[in-house]
Design a protein around this motif. Structure first.
Motif, PDB file in Angstrom:
ATOM      1  N   GLN A  16       0.821  -1.216   0.000  1.00  0.00           N
ATOM      2  CA  GLN A  16       0.000   0.000   0.000  1.00  0.00           C
ATOM      3  C   GLN A  16       0.851   1.259   0.000  1.00  0.00           C
ATOM      4  O   GLN A  16       0.448   2.290  -0.544  1.00  0.00           O
ATOM      5  CB  GLN A  16      -0.915  -0.001   1.229  1.00  0.00           C
ATOM      6  N   GLY A  17       2.027   1.200   0.614  1.00  0.00           N
ATOM      7  CA  GLY A  17       2.871   2.394   0.650  1.00  0.00           C
ATOM      8  C   GLY A  17       2.278   3.500   1.487  1.00  0.00           C
ATOM      9  O   GLY A  17       2.340   4.673   1.118  1.00  0.00           O
ATOM     10  N   SER A  18       1.715   3.153   2.646  1.00  0.00           N
ATOM     11  CA  SER A  18       1.007   4.135   3.472  1.00  0.00           C
ATOM     12  C   SER A  18       1.920   5.260   3.952  1.00  0.00           C
ATOM     13  O   SER A  18       1.458   6.378   4.202  1.00  0.00           O
ATOM     14  CB  SER A  18       0.345   3.441   4.669  1.00  0.00           C
ATOM     15  N   LEU A  20       3.948   6.871   2.290  1.00  0.00           N
ATOM     16  CA  LEU A  20       4.049   7.915   1.265  1.00  0.00           C
ATOM     17  C   LEU A  20       2.813   8.804   1.260  1.00  0.00           C
ATOM     18  O   LEU A  20       2.677   9.680   0.398  1.00  0.00           O
ATOM     19  CB  LEU A  20       4.265   7.289  -0.120  1.00  0.00           C
ATOM     20  N   THR A  24       0.168   7.849  -2.534  1.00  0.00           N
ATOM     21  CA  THR A  24      -0.286   6.498  -2.859  1.00  0.00           C
ATOM     22  C   THR A  24      -1.760   6.287  -2.498  1.00  0.00           C
ATOM     23  O   THR A  24      -2.193   5.161  -2.302  1.00  0.00           O
ATOM     24  CB  THR A  24       0.587   5.447  -2.144  1.00  0.00           C
ATOM     25  N   LYS A  29       2.495   1.923  -4.675  1.00  0.00           N
ATOM     26  CA  LYS A  29       3.786   2.585  -4.475  1.00  0.00           C
ATOM     27  C   LYS A  29       4.739   2.415  -5.659  1.00  0.00           C
ATOM     28  O   LYS A  29       5.386   3.388  -6.071  1.00  0.00           O
ATOM     29  CB  LYS A  29       4.429   2.079  -3.180  1.00  0.00           C
ATOM     30  N   VAL A  32       4.545   5.133  -8.384  1.00  0.00           N
ATOM     31  CA  VAL A  32       4.806   6.549  -8.086  1.00  0.00           C
ATOM     32  C   VAL A  32       5.915   7.070  -9.006  1.00  0.00           C
ATOM     33  O   VAL A  32       6.951   6.420  -9.171  1.00  0.00           O
ATOM     34  CB  VAL A  32       5.207   6.722  -6.611  1.00  0.00           C
ATOM     35  N   ASP A 129       9.931  -1.350  -4.853  1.00  0.00           N
ATOM     36  CA  ASP A 129       9.929   0.000  -4.292  1.00  0.00           C
ATOM     37  C   ASP A 129      11.322   0.461  -3.866  1.00  0.00           C
ATOM     38  O   ASP A 129      11.461   1.208  -2.915  1.00  0.00           O
ATOM     39  CB  ASP A 129       8.958   0.084  -3.111  1.00  0.00           C
ATOM     40  N   GLY A 248      10.435   4.241   0.696  1.00  0.00           N
ATOM     41  CA  GLY A 248       9.156   3.939   1.322  1.00  0.00           C
ATOM     42  C   GLY A 248       8.542   5.079   2.101  1.00  0.00           C
ATOM     43  O   GLY A 248       7.411   4.976   2.566  1.00  0.00           O
ATOM     44  N   THR A 249       9.269   6.183   2.271  1.00  0.00           N
ATOM     45  CA  THR A 249       8.731   7.345   2.986  1.00  0.00           C
ATOM     46  C   THR A 249       8.862   8.582   2.105  1.00  0.00           C
ATOM     47  O   THR A 249       9.653   8.610   1.160  1.00  0.00           O
ATOM     48  CB  THR A 249       9.489   7.584   4.303  1.00  0.00           C
ATOM     49  N   THR A 250       8.099   9.620   2.452  1.00  0.00           N
ATOM     50  CA  THR A 250       8.200  10.856   1.663  1.00  0.00           C
ATOM     51  C   THR A 250       9.599  11.463   1.789  1.00  0.00           C
ATOM     52  O   THR A 250      10.122  12.033   0.825  1.00  0.00           O
ATOM     53  CB  THR A 250       7.144  11.871   2.127  1.00  0.00           C
TER      54      THR A 250
END
Length: 386
Positions: A16-18, A20, A24, A29, A32, A129, A248-250
């Motif tokens: 899901q890439g939550s 981000l 997303t 993800k 992106v 990812d 995996g993170t902004t």
């Protein structure tokens, strides 16, 4: 017709890439955008092709529509083949079983029939990812030379960061004797890259046994790898030297984009020896107006630039009007920045509009970078009333 392949790749792209956030909300993800003209998944797909792996199963689950459409028949990566090629593998309902993938290992388990169509000696399990360029042939050669049941690509990380990763403890020959998932007190700095090579018959056995364990998380790092180590299977760590980033993170996604502007960055996108392929549609050249001021930025085709752009990545189809300022930011495709708007330390989602006079993001204070501001796809940001 015999479909036998020595190695096939299984690419995990269903997360899901939550972390981000809004980037997303509507797409997976791996779909992106990255670096102006790529998607995150382009790197893993290109690595496969550049390494001679021409059969790839892409396991999707969360918001797969745009990712499925982007991959299509695999033509941009040379994966449009009659034998092998790229295959989208989504969860499906079977008699007396659940349909959703319940973990990384379970995702592969549910696709055993697909793998067995090709009677492979080995299976390469990858994540969709990560940003990196790797010739998997070197990894496979190491795997074969050590007669390994499983080989895990690792990268050396600073000791103070090791607790964020799955850490391999190895002997001098690279054989793994202990695996620790995010240890509080790491004894090694060999971090798993999420790149695995398995002897297929061995992997099949452990996936089948793991599926029977009701309390299992059905995860490679938490369950399958520890079980193999417990049974004293031959597991080896292969050292990778080069650029690798888990986006995996902004914050990490922004950092990876900014790395492209650093001349010393090891990720060379202009190196044709390990080229990164992408599905790019024909676009007109970018128009740079007389009022534009550009400093250390990457501008992709198909846009119009009239404003001031500093240390930023500008994707295809973006419009930056006169008197607009974009600094230390990433604009995803189709963004419009109206006159007088100011963007600093931000990631602006696809087709978003920043209206005149609006301010997005914060300036650094005493040399300290602020947190990255993220604007979701198709959002419209207006100026705050006085």
């Amino acid at each position: 017709m015999v479909n036998k392949k020595k190695y096939i790749a299984m690419l995990l792209a269903g997360g899901q890439g939550s972390r981000l956030g809004s980037l997303t909300r509507n797409i997976a993800k791996p779909a992106v955008p990255f670096g102006g003209k790529y998607r995150i998944i382009d790197f893993t797909l290109s690595n496969c092709v550049n390494s001679g792996i021409d059969t790839v199963g892409v396991l999707t689950q969360y918001k797969p529509l745009e990712l499925n459409e982007y991959i299509g028949n695999g033509q941009p990566w040379g994966l449009d083949r009659n034998r092998g090629g790229v295959h989208i593998l989504q969860p499906f309902t079977k008699i007396n079983s659940k349909s959703w993938y319940e973990g990384t290992a379970n995702a592969i388990f549910q696709n055993i029939r697909f793998i067995e169509r090709y009677e492979p000696e080995g299976v390469v399990v990858l994540s969709g990812d990560h940003i990196y360029k790797m010739d998997y042939r070197k990894l496979l050669r190491f795997h074969e030379e050590n007669n390994a049941d499983c080989t895990i690509a690792v990268i050396d990380v600073p000791l103070h960061e090791a607790s964020r990763f799955g850490i391999m403890n190895t002997g001098a020959d690279g054989r793994i004797y202990k695996f620790e998932e995010k240890p509080k007190e790491p004894k090694s700095t060999k971090a798993s890259m999420g790149v695995y090579v398995f002897r297929w018959e061995v992997l099949k056995k452990y996936l089948t046994e793991d599926d029977k364990q009701e309390k299992s998380a059905h995860d490679f790092g938490k369950n399958v790898i520890p079980a193999m180590l417990s049974d004293q299977k031959r597991l080896y760590a292969w050292d990778f030297t080069g650029y690798w980033k888990d986006v995996g993170t902004t914050e990490s996604l922004w950092e990876a984009n900014m790395d492209l502007l650093n001349p010393a960055c090891e990720l060379d996108l202009d190196d044709n020896e390990l080229r990164i392929y992408a599905r790019n549609f024909d676009s007109p050249p970018t128009f740079i107006g007389e009022t534009a001021q550009l400093e250390n930025c990457m501008i992709t085709k198909g846009g119009e630039i009239y404003g001031h752009v500093v240390s930023s990545i500008i994707s295809s189809g973006c419009v930056i009007e006169e008197n607009a300022i974009v600094e230390n930011s990433v604009l995803l495709p189709g963004v419009t920045i109206k006159s007088g708007a100011v963007i600093r330390y931000a990631i602006i989602g696809q087709n978003a509009v920043i209206e005149s006079g609006a301010v997005v993001g914060l300036s650094d204070v005493e040399g300290q970078r602020p947190e990255i501001t993220v604007i979701g796809d198709k959002k419209k940001i207006t100026k705050k009333p006085a």
